[in-house]
Design an enzyme around this catalytic site. Sequence first.
Site, mmCIF file in Angstrom:
data_model
loop_
_atom_site.group_PDB
_atom_site.id
_atom_site.type_symbol
_atom_site.label_atom_id
_atom_site.label_comp_id
_atom_site.label_asym_id
_atom_site.label_seq_id
_atom_site.Cartn_x
_atom_site.Cartn_y
_atom_site.Cartn_z
ATOM 1 N N SER A 296 16.308 3.277 8.791
ATOM 2 C CA SER A 296 16.574 2.776 7.434
ATOM 3 C C SER A 296 17.930 3.194 6.898
ATOM 4 O O SER A 296 18.387 2.646 5.901
ATOM 5 C CB SER A 296 15.486 3.275 6.487
ATOM 6 O OG SER A 296 14.235 2.806 6.942
ATOM 7 N N HIS B 163 5.612 -4.018 -1.170
ATOM 8 C CA HIS B 163 6.309 -3.438 -2.312
ATOM 9 C C HIS B 163 6.372 -4.367 -3.512
ATOM 10 O O HIS B 163 6.839 -3.995 -4.572
ATOM 11 C CB HIS B 163 7.749 -3.084 -1.920
ATOM 12 C CG HIS B 163 7.849 -1.900 -1.014
ATOM 13 N ND1 HIS B 163 7.846 -2.021 0.350
ATOM 14 C CD2 HIS B 163 7.948 -0.577 -1.277
ATOM 15 C CE1 HIS B 163 7.946 -0.824 0.914
ATOM 16 N NE2 HIS B 163 7.999 0.084 -0.057
#
Lengths: 379, 647
Positions: free
Chosen positions: B327, B370
Amino acid sequence: MSYLEYNVKTVPSGARKVLYLNWPLVLLLTAVASFGFLMLYSVAGGSLSPWAEPQMKRFLIGLAAMFVVAMVPIWLWRNLSVVAYLGSILLLVGVEFFGAVGMGAQRWIDLGFMRLQPSELTKITLVMILAAYYDALPIKRTSRPIWVIIPVLLILLPTFLVLRQPDLGTALLLMIGGGAVMFLAGVHWAYFVAVISAGIATVATVFQSRGTDWQLIKDYQFRRIDTFIDPSNDPLGAGYHITQAKIALGSGGWTGRGFMQGTQSRLNFLPEKHTDFIFTTLAEEFGFIGAFSLLALYALILVFCVSSALANKDRFASLLTLGIATTFFLFFAVNMSMVMGLAPVVGVPLPLVSYGGSAMLVLLTAFGLVQSAHIHRPR
Amino acid sequence: MRRPTKDTARGARKISRRALIVGGLQAGFMGVLALRMRYMQVEEADKFRLLAEENRVNIRLIPPARGEIFDRNGQPIAVNQPSYRITLTREDAGDVDEVIARLSHLIELDEEELNRAMTELRRTSPFFPVTIADKVSWSDVTQIAVNAPALPGVTPEVGLTRTYPMGSDFAHVIGYVGPVSDYDLEKIEAPDQLLFIPRFQIGKVGLESKLEDELRGKAGARRVEVNHVGREMRELDRREGIQGQNLQLTIDHELQNYVQARLDGESAAAVVMDVHNGDLLAIASAPTFDPNLFVRGISVSDYKALTENKYRPLAAKSVQGIYPPGSTFKMVVALAGLDEGIIGPEDTYYCPGHLEVSGRRFHCWKRAGHGHMNVESSLRESCDVFYYELALELGIEKISAMARKMGLGERFDIPMSAVASGLTPTKEWKRRARDAEWVIGDTVNSAIGQGFVLASPLQLAVMTARIASGRAVSPRLIKTIEGIEQTSGDGESLGLNENHLRQVRKAMFAVSNNRRGTAYGSRIIAEGMRMAGKTGTSQVRNITAAERAAGVRSNADLPWERRDHALFVDFAPYDDPRIAVAVIIEHGGGGSSAAAPVARDITLQALYGEDPPLDAYPTKDRGRIEALQEKLRKYRPDAKTDGSSRA
């Protein structure tokens, strides 16, 4: 006997003999020996020991021996020739059994105070017996084959014994020295032509024998000849000696590198620098001028000997003097040729200069004979 | 019997004639001798004089002292220390066995070394000193000096040995030196004569090897006169060599020491870099090793222990190790998206927890999804689907172009061994290297720093520094050579829109300062010191559908080799960035749990230049931090029981 020919009354006697010595010759010998002392001092790194001092002592002893021999009438020495010759032959046989081995050859007998090399002695006694022989031999028989064979045998006997040691250099010197006396005595030249031709044939045969099972000389002798022909093919082995000797000699230049400044000898690159190769040290440190001077001194010695011999009406004295002079010549000529790369390394010392007792004593005694011949010459 | 006079006279005449022939021959031969003499001594004198000089003069090299290495504050890192060895000269010793027997009563002699010395003694010239004991202590030397009369031929000699006073802290940066091997010589064209000196040491790995030319110096020479066996008689003249050049690193040894200590126990790497000039303040890899072992000659068992360790202590992971950045790569994708105008700051993608791309399902780490995400929230919470969508619109070429702009895929020219270039994949690359067409799934994987994307910790630090400064900063390891300042690592402007950069920085700030940020637990609370970071967790295995169905196993349940790599990059202070940090813990698990705390501690230590005050940490962490600080103090160089200063 034949000394009755001489007018004995005109021959000096007693202490007056000293005045009749060939003094220039004594001075020349001393000068040559002094070159030796200087070089021995130098190669020891500027020290009288271990070589210069013993060499001086031996020279003095040799000089004394020379005077003693000189005082004895020459005809007495002629009468002792046979004894001397047989004595040296006995010694040569003796080294076969009692000799000490040095450098791969049986060469000396240790007498306690000195090491006697019978081969050195033989060089002189051979000349003596040959001179005596031709003195006794009627001149017209000189070239008759039967009377030629006897001296040839006289030469070959010690030559054979020396070869057994084995010492090729001395053997050659004996043959050439003996041959020279025969030539001087007037043996017909045809004999010499024949012998020299035979000699060349023999050399060819010796080389033919290499590597076969009937090989005539030892491997190390072959190798010496090989390295003589091309020193560079064995630069670290046997050729090393010749190469280093040539470097030392050549680097001397005109005036040399200076007394005790020779790097080749001081740093030990030179082999046998105090014995057989001492001439290279001289040439390195004193250059061409020094080396040529020594050669000139040797030449002068020969000149004095030859003129003394030619002035001598006694056949024995004359032949003996010339024979000794020739032997002396062979010594320094072979030694110099060897260190200059003109001849193989054969272990012949530089007369009166190289460190060594036997050669010095024998040579000075021989010059005693020359002096005796000079003093007692018929007048 | 009287001989007729006539006969006698004729005989005498013959002798005279023959004597003249013989005399003439002799004179002729003497003439030849004289000519030969003249030829050799006059014509060829120069040649022979030269040969005599060659015989006599030897050139002996004087090894130069190797350049020394210091940290940015002048603290020595690699120095030359006098070391003592004991030599024995056969000709002076007389009875060698007796002398060695006496010597062994005084000092400890190594059996192996002694056997080697005995062989050498028999082989070499009697005047040649042979080393019988190497690297002996000063007290042993004094022992020998006191007993010198009983030890003929034994001489202590002093030489220089490379010593690394910081021990293992700089092992991967500096590397080590060792004696020249045949293998070394084979590699070098026209090797310096110095390399043939017995026991001469050259750099083997790391900086010692890379900057060998600068460090080695130039050999001096002595012309000596030698005799026929090579014994030195006297020195003719002497030309001193040129000492190797002294180097100063950009690294701060205290910070380096802290970072190494902090990483201890993990297989990890960390890089601390100045965001303005690219100075590498610390560049660490764990586990490490003691380079002094190699200088002395490492034992087989020690070496085996190093090579067989699965944590690979010999590898400089900070520059050699390449990992999927995970990430931490999302900043690159975000910047590319902003730069290309594909998304604006407030544009969103919806994350349902996964994305179907050409029949294949790509999951977000958060299975429930999310919801709507923009640039800031997607970075803060590390949403994967946002970046899948963005990457699909961008395409791999634009992502990789931005990655390269950020320093990924670039092999930085710092003098360490095997600096890796990583990988920023393109379609062309895949065709060439893999002989396969780029598929859309590759782009999706790349979006979250997986798949083909590979970066080293050094590159990640550079990326972070570039985000923080907006300039093309490149790393610098060498500060000065012989006092001359080296080119700074500050670069041109990256040419990115400052607003876009600010967006990304703000998002990174949220990562470690917003309650919902993935690294909130590892925040800095000291005002003016706050950091902005990004977590990364990169998979080292494929998770199959079956596995996923059965429930993804947590890292703790997996064998070490199959756990995820934990990454964290950050810069600080947020308001006025000074340093960038990249940390990777191999198979450490999650970026937020394993890497972020380490990076935070390193960042604080770098910002304060000493142990930071406890109130810089969140209240609940303070007890733990205090204990940790206490524990790490024992690693400090001044606290070490120093065994390396004794040569």
